[in-house]
Design a protein around this motif. Structure first.
Motif, short mmCIF file in Angstrom:
data_model
loop_
_atom_site.label_atom_id
_atom_site.label_comp_id
_atom_site.label_asym_id
_atom_site.label_seq_id
_atom_site.Cartn_x
_atom_site.Cartn_y
_atom_site.Cartn_z
N CYS A 151 5.40 -5.64 0.77
CA CYS A 151 6.26 -4.69 1.46
C CYS A 151 5.44 -3.82 2.39
O CYS A 151 4.35 -3.37 2.03
CB CYS A 151 7.00 -3.82 0.44
SG CYS A 151 8.13 -2.67 1.24
N CYS A 170 1.97 10.37 -1.59
CA CYS A 170 2.56 10.35 -0.23
C CYS A 170 3.11 11.72 0.17
O CYS A 170 2.80 12.21 1.25
CB CYS A 170 3.68 9.31 -0.14
SG CYS A 170 3.09 7.62 -0.33
N CYS A 198 0.84 -1.20 0.00
CA CYS A 198 0.00 0.00 0.00
C CYS A 198 0.87 1.25 0.00
O CYS A 198 1.94 1.26 0.62
CB CYS A 198 -0.86 0.06 1.26
SG CYS A 198 -2.06 -1.26 1.40
N GLY A 199 0.36 2.30 -0.62
CA GLY A 199 0.99 3.62 -0.55
C GLY A 199 2.43 3.63 -1.04
O GLY A 199 2.76 3.07 -2.09
N GLY A 200 3.31 4.22 -0.24
CA GLY A 200 4.71 4.35 -0.63
C GLY A 200 5.38 2.99 -0.82
O GLY A 200 6.24 2.83 -1.67
N SER A 201 4.96 2.01 -0.04
CA SER A 201 5.55 0.67 -0.18
C SER A 201 5.13 0.02 -1.49
O SER A 201 5.85 -0.81 -2.04
CB SER A 201 5.13 -0.22 0.99
OG SER A 201 5.77 0.20 2.17
N GLU A 257 -0.49 13.32 1.15
CA GLU A 257 -0.48 12.85 2.54
C GLU A 257 0.33 13.77 3.46
O GLU A 257 -0.15 14.12 4.55
CB GLU A 257 0.13 11.43 2.56
CG GLU A 257 0.33 10.85 3.95
CD GLU A 257 1.10 9.53 3.92
OE1 GLU A 257 1.04 8.82 2.89
OE2 GLU A 257 1.77 9.22 4.91
N MET A 258 1.52 14.12 3.04
CA MET A 258 2.43 14.80 3.98
C MET A 258 2.40 16.32 3.88
O MET A 258 2.88 17.00 4.77
CB MET A 258 3.86 14.29 3.77
CG MET A 258 3.97 12.79 3.95
SD MET A 258 5.63 12.19 3.76
CE MET A 258 5.37 10.41 3.73
N HIS A 306 6.65 -0.90 5.43
CA HIS A 306 7.75 -0.35 6.23
C HIS A 306 7.57 -0.71 7.70
O HIS A 306 8.47 -1.21 8.35
CB HIS A 306 7.80 1.17 6.04
CG HIS A 306 8.95 1.79 6.74
ND1 HIS A 306 10.24 1.64 6.29
CD2 HIS A 306 9.03 2.52 7.89
CE1 HIS A 306 11.06 2.26 7.12
NE2 HIS A 306 10.35 2.81 8.10
N SER A 307 6.37 -0.47 8.19
CA SER A 307 6.07 -0.74 9.60
C SER A 307 5.81 -2.22 9.84
O SER A 307 5.96 -2.71 10.95
CB SER A 307 4.80 0.03 9.99
OG SER A 307 3.72 -0.39 9.16
N THR A 310 0.62 -2.58 8.41
CA THR A 310 -0.53 -2.17 7.59
C THR A 310 -1.46 -3.38 7.44
O THR A 310 -1.08 -4.40 6.85
CB THR A 310 -0.05 -1.63 6.22
OG1 THR A 310 0.74 -0.46 6.48
CG2 THR A 310 -1.21 -1.27 5.32
N ARG A 344 -0.03 14.57 10.19
CA ARG A 344 -1.18 13.84 9.64
C ARG A 344 -2.45 14.34 10.31
O ARG A 344 -2.44 14.75 11.47
CB ARG A 344 -1.09 12.33 9.92
CG ARG A 344 0.12 11.63 9.39
CD ARG A 344 0.08 11.44 7.89
NE ARG A 344 1.24 10.66 7.45
CZ ARG A 344 2.48 11.16 7.30
NH1 ARG A 344 2.73 12.42 7.54
NH2 ARG A 344 3.46 10.36 6.92
N MET A 391 -4.42 9.76 9.22
CA MET A 391 -3.64 8.51 9.20
C MET A 391 -3.13 8.15 10.60
O MET A 391 -2.48 8.96 11.24
CB MET A 391 -2.48 8.66 8.22
CG MET A 391 -1.73 7.36 7.98
SD MET A 391 -0.44 7.54 6.72
CE MET A 391 -1.40 7.43 5.23
N TRP A 392 -3.42 6.97 11.02
CA TRP A 392 -3.03 6.42 12.33
C TRP A 392 -3.69 7.16 13.50
O TRP A 392 -3.35 6.96 14.65
CB TRP A 392 -1.50 6.44 12.52
CG TRP A 392 -0.74 5.76 11.44
CD1 TRP A 392 -0.92 4.48 10.99
CD2 TRP A 392 0.31 6.30 10.63
NE1 TRP A 392 -0.06 4.20 9.97
CE2 TRP A 392 0.72 5.29 9.72
CE3 TRP A 392 0.97 7.53 10.59
CZ2 TRP A 392 1.74 5.48 8.78
CZ3 TRP A 392 1.98 7.71 9.65
CH2 TRP A 392 2.36 6.70 8.77
O1 LIG Z 1 2.75 -0.46 5.07
P1 LIG Z 1 3.67 0.68 5.36
O2 LIG Z 1 4.83 0.73 4.42
O3 LIG Z 1 4.09 0.71 6.80
O4 LIG Z 1 2.88 2.00 4.99
C1 LIG Z 1 2.00 2.66 5.76
C2 LIG Z 1 1.77 4.04 5.21
O5 LIG Z 1 3.02 4.66 4.89
C3 LIG Z 1 2.93 5.33 3.63
O6 LIG Z 1 3.53 4.54 2.63
C4 LIG Z 1 3.66 6.64 3.72
O7 LIG Z 1 3.33 7.31 4.92
C5 LIG Z 1 1.45 5.42 3.36
O8 LIG Z 1 1.20 5.61 2.01
C6 LIG Z 1 0.93 4.14 3.96
O9 LIG Z 1 -0.45 4.16 4.28
#
Ligand SMILES: O=P(O)(O)OC[C@H]1O[C@](O)(CO)[C@@H](O)[C@@H]1O
Length: 329
Positions: A81, A214, A33-36, A218-219, A83-84, A87, A321, A324-325
């Motif tokens: 993928c 993003c 999703c998103g940047g990933s 988003e930012m 990052h966190s 998701t 934000r 988001m979150w």
């Molecule tokens: O699954 P990830 O990479 O943690 O992404 C969570 C969020 O981070 C972003 O990629 C950038 O903040 C969003 O587009 C996405 O919702």
């Protein structure tokens, strides 16, 4: 570059390829999703260009589940993928992939995360100012993808991409020192804009997409849309005028003529054009046969500096934000 990290990355990729070799992989799904998700676009381009048999698909995680592709099965490699690693759509997509018998390989910065637990194989990447380019998400994904093409189809470019990625940090640094002043000017000149479009094609489209959704939306809460350079002439070009800002990317891949055509037209009617041309970078250490694939990584790195400068000039940190979150969604 810290040798241990390089060895660690190479070992991680090697382990993943051992699992790939045990299967009869016929298709690859890129799911995030998103940047990933955006960072996977160049890898889909690589498979489209390089593969003889394997086909590649790219889906936002929830679409991957709802669409339930007919070809998803035991011959599928699903590369996810997050990052966190948290998701929820992506975690569910990993479970869904495995329920269908696919091999699920997850890239994440958090090896203890729910995504890591849901996948068959985990690749941990580094992130942030300190991370060497060889160890970042884009690089590890390329190592995996070229490795898959090597073990499944005997594609010969794995060594070329690996060596080129080992030299990527220098390319990044030289590109940024050349573009830092332009990034600062961008921040000052565009800080009051209410809308900024981005445009690219081929391997670079994901970079334009990520900057639009993003960074800008988003930012920075600036209206945006990532326009595909080919689609530009089928609607979006009606919007160009002297007041409307466009960031136009020119890469080095086979689709560059489309980006050039879109730029030429934009120059006739537009004035606020921010052009980043991958031809301007110094690719010392990058092999010719993979330059087109490396270009989006450099464009992305340089554009991040543009994002930093815009955020600073607007006094609107990239971490801000509203929803988001923070709220249920
Ligand atoms: O699954 P990830 O990479 O943690 O992404 C969570 C969020 O981070 C972003 O990629 C950038 O903040 C969003 O587009 C996405 O919702």
């Amino acid at each position: 570059m810290a040798t241990e990290l390089v060895i660690d990355v190479k070992n991680q990729v090697k382990q993943a390829l051992v699992e790939v070799e045990k299967r009869n992989i016929e298709n690859v799904f890129f799911v995030a999703c998103g940047g990933s998700s955006a960072l996977m676009y160049p890898s889909k381009y690589v498979i489209d260009r390089e593969a003889q048999k394997v086909d590649a698909h790219l889906y936002s995680s929830n679409e991957f589940i709802h669409r339930n592709h007919n070809k998803l099965g035991s011959s599928s490699l699903v590369i996810l993928c997050s990052h966190s690693g948290t998701t929820p759509e992506t975690v569910e997509a990993a479970k869904f992939a495995r329920q269908h018998g696919a091999l699920a390989i997850a890239l994440t910065n958090e090896p203890g995360s729910p995504l890591a637990q849901a996948a068959d194989v985990v690749l941990k990447y580094e992130w942030g100012q300190e991370a060497n380019a060889f160890t970042i998400n884009y690089s590890i994904l390329y190592q995996l993808v070229f490795g898959v093409l090597k073990v499944v189809e005997n594609n010969s470019k794995f060594e070329a991409i690996e060596t080129s990625l080992e030299n990527l940090q220098n390319v990044f640094e030289k590109a940024v020192s050349k573009y830092q002043e332009k990034a600062e000017q961008f921040g000052q000149l565009y800080k009051d804009e209410k809308i900024i479009y981005t445009m690219a094609s081929g391997a670079n489209y994901g970079v334009a997409y990520s900057f639009a959704i993003c960074i800008l939306m988003e930012m920075q809460w600036i209206h945006s849309h990532a326009i595909h350079a080919g689609e530009y002439f089928h609607g979006p070009f009606e919007i160009i005028d002297e007041e409307t800002p466009f960031i136009i990317l020119l890469g080095l891949d086979e689709t560059r003529p489309m980006e050039e055509r879109a730029l030429e037209f934009s120059k006739r009617y537009g004035k606020k054009l921010v052009v980043l041309d991958a031809k301007d970078f110094d690719y010392e250490g990058v092999q010719d046969e993979v330059k087109g694939y490396i270009a989006p990584l450099v464009l992305n790195y340089v554009l991040r500096k543009y994002a930093d400068q815009l955020a600073e000039a607007r006094n609107h940190p990239l971490s801000t934000r509203r929803y988001m979150w923070k709220v249920e969604y």
